[in-house]
Design an enzyme around this catalytic site. Structure first.
Site, mmCIF file in Angstrom:
data_model
loop_
_atom_site.group_PDB
_atom_site.id
_atom_site.type_symbol
_atom_site.label_atom_id
_atom_site.label_comp_id
_atom_site.label_asym_id
_atom_site.label_seq_id
_atom_site.Cartn_x
_atom_site.Cartn_y
_atom_site.Cartn_z
ATOM 1 N N LYS A 37 0.887 -1.195 -0.114
ATOM 2 C CA LYS A 37 0.008 -0.058 -0.057
ATOM 3 C C LYS A 37 0.773 1.429 0.083
ATOM 4 O O LYS A 37 2.009 1.357 0.192
ATOM 5 C CB LYS A 37 -0.904 -0.162 1.097
ATOM 6 C CG LYS A 37 -1.831 -1.277 1.183
ATOM 7 C CD LYS A 37 -2.956 -1.055 2.374
ATOM 8 C CE LYS A 37 -3.929 -2.331 2.208
ATOM 9 N NZ LYS A 37 -4.931 -1.872 3.283
ATOM 10 N N HIS B 164 -2.219 -5.392 1.631
ATOM 11 C CA HIS B 164 -3.608 -5.894 1.309
ATOM 12 C C HIS B 164 -3.323 -7.511 1.351
ATOM 13 O O HIS B 164 -2.167 -7.757 0.573
ATOM 14 C CB HIS B 164 -4.238 -5.372 0.269
ATOM 15 C CG HIS B 164 -5.695 -6.132 0.099
ATOM 16 N ND1 HIS B 164 -6.552 -5.916 0.829
ATOM 17 C CD2 HIS B 164 -5.829 -6.962 -1.008
ATOM 18 C CE1 HIS B 164 -7.797 -7.266 0.364
ATOM 19 N NE2 HIS B 164 -7.109 -7.486 -1.044
ATOM 20 N N GLU C 55 -9.877 -10.387 -7.177
ATOM 21 C CA GLU C 55 -8.845 -9.076 -7.054
ATOM 22 C C GLU C 55 -7.665 -9.081 -7.963
ATOM 23 O O GLU C 55 -7.241 -8.274 -8.537
ATOM 24 C CB GLU C 55 -8.494 -8.694 -5.710
ATOM 25 C CG GLU C 55 -9.318 -8.484 -4.731
ATOM 26 C CD GLU C 55 -9.271 -8.777 -3.455
ATOM 27 O OE1 GLU C 55 -10.029 -8.523 -2.674
ATOM 28 O OE2 GLU C 55 -8.031 -9.216 -3.004
ATOM 29 N N TYR D 141 -12.512 -1.612 -3.691
ATOM 30 C CA TYR D 141 -12.749 -1.809 -2.305
ATOM 31 C C TYR D 141 -14.580 -1.544 -2.173
ATOM 32 O O TYR D 141 -14.988 -1.311 -0.833
ATOM 33 C CB TYR D 141 -12.368 -0.843 -1.234
ATOM 34 C CG TYR D 141 -10.800 -1.181 -0.962
ATOM 35 C CD1 TYR D 141 -10.830 -2.297 -0.025
ATOM 36 C CD2 TYR D 141 -9.661 -0.594 -1.265
ATOM 37 C CE1 TYR D 141 -9.464 -2.758 0.293
ATOM 38 C CE2 TYR D 141 -8.360 -0.855 -0.972
ATOM 39 C CZ TYR D 141 -8.195 -2.106 -0.324
ATOM 40 O OH TYR D 141 -6.934 -2.411 -0.069
ATOM 41 N N ASN E 279 -2.116 0.256 6.611
ATOM 42 C CA ASN E 279 -1.660 -1.116 7.290
ATOM 43 C C ASN E 279 -0.624 -1.778 6.217
ATOM 44 O O ASN E 279 -0.611 -2.894 6.224
ATOM 45 C CB ASN E 279 -2.704 -1.846 7.806
ATOM 46 C CG ASN E 279 -3.553 -2.403 6.657
ATOM 47 O OD1 ASN E 279 -3.645 -1.892 5.513
ATOM 48 N ND2 ASN E 279 -4.703 -3.256 7.058
HETATM 49 P P1 CMP Z 1 -7.458 -4.548 3.833
HETATM 50 O O1 CMP Z 1 -6.837 -5.820 4.260
HETATM 51 O O2 CMP Z 1 -6.821 -3.927 2.407
HETATM 52 O O3 CMP Z 1 -8.956 -4.528 3.730
HETATM 53 C C1 CMP Z 1 -9.794 -3.292 3.944
HETATM 54 C C2 CMP Z 1 -8.963 -2.023 4.364
HETATM 55 O O4 CMP Z 1 -10.030 -1.243 5.212
HETATM 56 C C3 CMP Z 1 -8.161 -2.761 5.402
HETATM 57 O O5 CMP Z 1 -7.153 -3.290 4.961
HETATM 58 C C4 CMP Z 1 -7.509 -1.238 6.069
HETATM 59 O O6 CMP Z 1 -6.777 -0.579 5.236
HETATM 60 C C5 CMP Z 1 -8.912 -0.475 5.990
HETATM 61 N N1 CMP Z 1 -9.900 -0.663 7.134
HETATM 62 C C6 CMP Z 1 -10.308 -1.518 7.884
HETATM 63 N N2 CMP Z 1 -10.800 -1.044 9.064
HETATM 64 C C7 CMP Z 1 -10.391 0.370 9.034
HETATM 65 C C8 CMP Z 1 -10.829 1.192 9.989
HETATM 66 N N3 CMP Z 1 -11.583 1.004 11.296
HETATM 67 N N4 CMP Z 1 -10.372 2.506 9.945
HETATM 68 C C9 CMP Z 1 -9.861 2.845 8.508
HETATM 69 N N5 CMP Z 1 -9.385 2.129 7.632
HETATM 70 C C10 CMP Z 1 -9.953 0.626 7.771
#
Ligand code: CMP
Length: 139
Positions: free
Chosen positions: A11, A117, A128, A51, A114
C-alpha cells in the site's frame, strides 16, 4: 476446493517508506512465488471499485482517498494454502494487534495505513487478481 493463489498490494504508506523490497523479501522467505506483479497508482474511482464491498463502512471514504494517494505494488502470489498462509504472514488489520514478526507488525503505520492487503478468500483472490492483471499477465 482451495486454490493455491492469493492477491496482495503493497500500500501507499509502505511504498512511501521504501519498504517494497523488505516486504517482498518477507513474502519470498515465507515460501510464496510471485506469479504476476506491477507498480501502479489507482485513481479514486478505481480504488472505490476495488474496495466496493466496504462501501457501507464508515471508513470507506478515507480508505478510497488513502489507496489512491500514491503508488502501490500489486501482485499475485502462489503457494499451497496461499490465502490463509498469507493472512498469517501479514498479521491483523490493526498493527497494534498484529503478531510479532508479521509484515504489519513490522511495517504498518495504523489500521488504515496498514502496509499490505491480502485477499480474504479464494474467490476474492481470483476477483482481485483479475482486477489488476489481464489473462496474459498472469501465467
Ligand atoms: P485491507 O486488508 O486492505 O481491507 C480493507 C481495508 O480497510 C483494510 O485493509 C484497512 O486498510 C482498511 N480499514 C479497515 N478497518 C478500518 C478502520 N476502522 N479505519 C480505517 N481503515 C480501515
Amino acid at each position: 476446493m482451495a486454490t493455491n493463489r492469493t492477491f496482495t498490494m503493497v500500500k501507499p504508506d509502505a511504498v512511501e517508506a521504501n519498504n517494497i523490497g523488505n516486504i517482498l523479501a518477507k513474502i519470498n522467505e515465507a515460501g510464496f512465488r510471485i506469479v504476476a506483479m506491477k507498480y501502479t497508482r489507482l485513481s479514486a474511482e478505481q480504488a472505490g471499485k476495488f474496495y466496493e464491498v466496504h462501501s457501507e463502512r464508515p471508513f470507506y471514504g478515507e480508505l478510497v482517498e488513502y489507496m489512491s494517494s500514491g503508488p502501490i505494488v500489486a501482485a499475485i502470489l502462489e503457494k499451497d494454502n496461499a490465502v490463509a498462509d498469507f493472512r498469517t504472514l501479514i498479521g491483523a488489520t490493526d498493527p497494534a494487534e498484529a503478531a510479532e514478526g508479521t509484515i504489519r507488525a513490522l511495517y504498518a503505520e495504523s489500521k488504515a495505513k496498514n502496509a499490505v492487503h491480502g485477499s480474504d478468500s479464494d474467490e476474492n483472490a481470483e476477483i482481485e487478481g483479475n482486477f489488476f492483471f489481464s489473462q496474459v499477465e498472469r501465467p
